[in-house]
Design an enzyme around this catalytic site. Sequence first.
Site, PDB file in Angstrom:
ATOM      1  N   ASN A   7       0.881  -1.168   0.000  1.00  0.00           N
ATOM      2  CA  ASN A   7       0.000   0.000   0.000  1.00  0.00           C
ATOM      3  C   ASN A   7       0.918   1.218   0.000  1.00  0.00           C
ATOM      4  OD1 ASN A   7      -1.868   1.978   0.395  1.00  0.00           O
ATOM      5  ND2 ASN A   7      -2.881   0.987   2.128  1.00  0.00           N
ATOM      6  N   ARG A  89      -2.447  -2.032  -3.706  1.00  0.00           N
ATOM      7  CA  ARG A  89      -3.697  -1.325  -3.495  1.00  0.00           C
ATOM      8  C   ARG A  89      -3.684  -0.074  -4.376  1.00  0.00           C
ATOM      9  NH1 ARG A  89      -5.988   2.142   1.532  1.00  0.00           N
ATOM     10  NH2 ARG A  89      -8.104   2.220   0.724  1.00  0.00           N
ATOM     11  N   HIS A 178     -13.506   1.946  -0.684  1.00  0.00           N
ATOM     12  CA  HIS A 178     -13.481   0.861   0.319  1.00  0.00           C
ATOM     13  C   HIS A 178     -13.996  -0.453  -0.276  1.00  0.00           C
ATOM     14  CE1 HIS A 178     -14.069   4.042   3.730  1.00  0.00           C
ATOM     15  NE2 HIS A 178     -12.791   3.732   3.639  1.00  0.00           N
ATOM     16  N   ASN A 209     -11.714   5.574  10.049  1.00  0.00           N
ATOM     17  CA  ASN A 209     -11.512   7.016   9.988  1.00  0.00           C
ATOM     18  C   ASN A 209     -12.274   7.562   8.791  1.00  0.00           C
ATOM     19  OD1 ASN A 209     -10.465   9.301  11.092  1.00  0.00           O
ATOM     20  ND2 ASN A 209      -8.391   8.477  11.130  1.00  0.00           N
ATOM     21  N   GLY A 210     -12.121   6.864   7.655  1.00  0.00           N
ATOM     22  CA  GLY A 210     -13.025   7.077   6.526  1.00  0.00           C
ATOM     23  C   GLY A 210     -14.194   6.127   6.743  1.00  0.00           C
ATOM     24  N   ARG A 239     -14.066  14.357   7.661  1.00  0.00           N
ATOM     25  CA  ARG A 239     -14.861  14.739   6.472  1.00  0.00           C
ATOM     26  C   ARG A 239     -16.347  14.766   6.826  1.00  0.00           C
ATOM     27  NH1 ARG A 239     -12.560  10.018   2.868  1.00  0.00           N
ATOM     28  NH2 ARG A 239     -11.067   9.640   4.516  1.00  0.00           N
ATOM     29  N   ASP A 281     -10.943  10.980  17.110  1.00  0.00           N
ATOM     30  CA  ASP A 281     -10.793   9.626  17.636  1.00  0.00           C
ATOM     31  C   ASP A 281     -12.053   9.242  18.413  1.00  0.00           C
ATOM     32  OD1 ASP A 281     -10.202   7.360  19.242  1.00  0.00           O
ATOM     33  OD2 ASP A 281      -8.063   7.772  19.003  1.00  0.00           O
ATOM     34  N   ARG A 283     -12.805   6.833  20.292  1.00  0.00           N
ATOM     35  CA  ARG A 283     -12.629   6.417  21.696  1.00  0.00           C
ATOM     36  C   ARG A 283     -12.654   7.631  22.612  1.00  0.00           C
ATOM     37  NH1 ARG A 283      -7.746   2.788  19.816  1.00  0.00           N
ATOM     38  NH2 ARG A 283      -7.711   4.621  18.517  1.00  0.00           N
ATOM     39  N   GLY A 329     -12.383   0.142  12.305  1.00  0.00           N
ATOM     40  CA  GLY A 329     -12.077   0.573  13.676  1.00  0.00           C
ATOM     41  C   GLY A 329     -13.272   0.839  14.575  1.00  0.00           C
ATOM     42  N   GLY A 331     -16.655   0.369  13.726  1.00  0.00           N
ATOM     43  CA  GLY A 331     -17.679  -0.670  13.575  1.00  0.00           C
ATOM     44  C   GLY A 331     -17.335  -1.956  14.315  1.00  0.00           C
ATOM     45  N   GLU A 332     -16.045  -2.296  14.320  1.00  0.00           N
ATOM     46  CA  GLU A 332     -15.640  -3.536  14.995  1.00  0.00           C
ATOM     47  C   GLU A 332     -15.573  -3.379  16.506  1.00  0.00           C
ATOM     48  OE1 GLU A 332     -11.888  -4.856  13.280  1.00  0.00           O
ATOM     49  OE2 GLU A 332     -12.685  -4.408  11.288  1.00  0.00           O
ATOM     50  N   GLU A 384      -8.094  -5.839   4.787  1.00  0.00           N
ATOM     51  CA  GLU A 384      -7.922  -5.447   3.391  1.00  0.00           C
ATOM     52  C   GLU A 384      -6.679  -6.087   2.782  1.00  0.00           C
ATOM     53  OE1 GLU A 384      -9.592  -1.277   2.507  1.00  0.00           O
ATOM     54  OE2 GLU A 384      -9.202  -1.226   4.648  1.00  0.00           O
TER      55      GLU A 384
END
Length: 398
Positions: A7, A89, A178, A209-210, A239, A281, A283, A329, A331-332, A384
Site C-alpha cells: 500500500n 492497493r 473501500h 476514519n473514513g 470529512r 478519535d 474512543r 475501527g 464498527g468492529e 484489506e
Amino acid sequence: MKILVINSGSSSIKYKCFEMPEGHVLASGLCEKIGEPTGRLTRHVGDRDTVTEREFPDHSAALEAVLAGLTGEGGVFERLDEIGGVGHRVVHGGEAYSGSVLIDDDVIAAVRDNIPLAPLHNPPNLLGLEVGRKLLPGVPQVGVFDTAFHQNMPASAYLYALPYELYQEHRVRRYGFHGTSHAYVSKRAARMLGKQPEDLRIITCHLGNGASIAAIKGGRSVDTSMGFTPLEGLVMGTRPGDMDAAIVLFLQDHLGMSAKDVGTLLNKKSGLLGLTGRTNDMREIEAAAANGDERARLAIEVYCHRVKKHIGASTAVLGGVDALVFTAGVGENSSLIRKTCVEGLEALGFTMDLTRNETAPRGVETDVAAADSRVRILVIPTDEEVAIAEETYAVIQK
Ligand code: ADP
C-alpha cells in the site's frame, strides 16, 4: 506461493507478506517519512519488531529496504525470486476496472489517467506500481482497486443529476470506495450464514476514519455512500459526508475562502473533528461524552443518525435485507455506536441483542442480532491486506 501486498502512500509504504492460499502472514511492516532525513522502517516478523532509522530518499529506496528486510538477516525467506506475486492497493480505477488485473503498461496508463479523480492517492499508488515492477522484474504484479467492487452499480445509482455532459466528457459520477473491504466482509458474512453470496442482500458499514456503506445484492454492490470522491456519505473522522453543495458556494462567496481552503476544510477539518472541535478519535469522543461533554455527545448523535439514514436508504434500494455488517475501527470495536445506529430500526427488521453487542469479543466474527431478528446483525473484522493477497493469488492462478 509468497504474495507481497503493498500500500504505497505519499510518504510511506505499508507491506504485508503472505503464504497463499493459506493466508498465513509471514512478515509485515511500514516504511515511513520517505524523503525526509528521519525515515523509519518498522518490520514485524512473528512477535519480533525491528526498527531501522535512516533516510529513504524515495519510494524505490524504501521498497528496496523492505525487500532486503524480507530476505536478509532476520528475514523470512532466502531469495527474492521466491515472491510469486505482488498485490498493489490502487485507490481509483475509474470506469476501466471492475475487478483486479495484472499490471501492464495499459494499466499504468489508466491509473495515470485517473489522477484527476484521485489527486492525493493515485500518484503515490502509481509510484508503488512503478518501483514494484522495477525492483521485481518478471514477478506478476496485480492492481486491486478500491473502486472496482462498485463498478457494477446501475446508472440510477451512479449518475448525479447534473448536466449529462459532465459525466460523458469529464467522468463526473459516483464511483464509491473501500470496495476491497465491502467485498471481503460481505463474503465473510455469507460464509458465517452458511449461504452463497448470490442468495443474499447485505448492507456493509465500513466505519473507520473514513466511512462508507454499501448495498450488496447477490454478491454485487448496487449502491454505496461515497461518491465521485471519498467525501460523500457518512460522517467521517475529518470529512463531513453528505451536505448541501451550496455550502461550498457560501464559503467561497460570503467567507472569501479559496477552493484550496474549502478543500482543506472539507477533507481535514470537518466530520467528528469539526463537530467536537478537538478530536476525530471515536474512543476519546465516547469518553468525553460519558463525562458530560455536550459537543462530543452531539457528534455521536449526528454520526449515528447519518449511518441510520443510510441503512434505511440501503434497505429500500435492496428491497429487504438479510444481514447488516459492521466493520473497521469504529464498527468492529464500538458497541455504543453499533447500538445507536440500529436503535429504532426494529420495524425494518433490525433487532439487536444488547448483551451480545456489549460483550462481542474483539477481532472475532460475531452475530449480535436478537434470536428473533429478521436481519442478522454481524460484526466482522475487515482485513484489506488478506483480501488483496487473495485477489492477487486468484489473478495469478488464472
Ligand atoms: P482507518 O480508516 O484509518 O483504517 P480504522 O479502521 O483503524 O481507520 O478506524 C479508526 C477509528 O476507529 C478511530 O476513530 C478510532 O477511534 C476508532 N476506534 C478504534 N478502537 C475503538 C474503540 N474501542 N471504540 C471506539 N472507537 C474505536
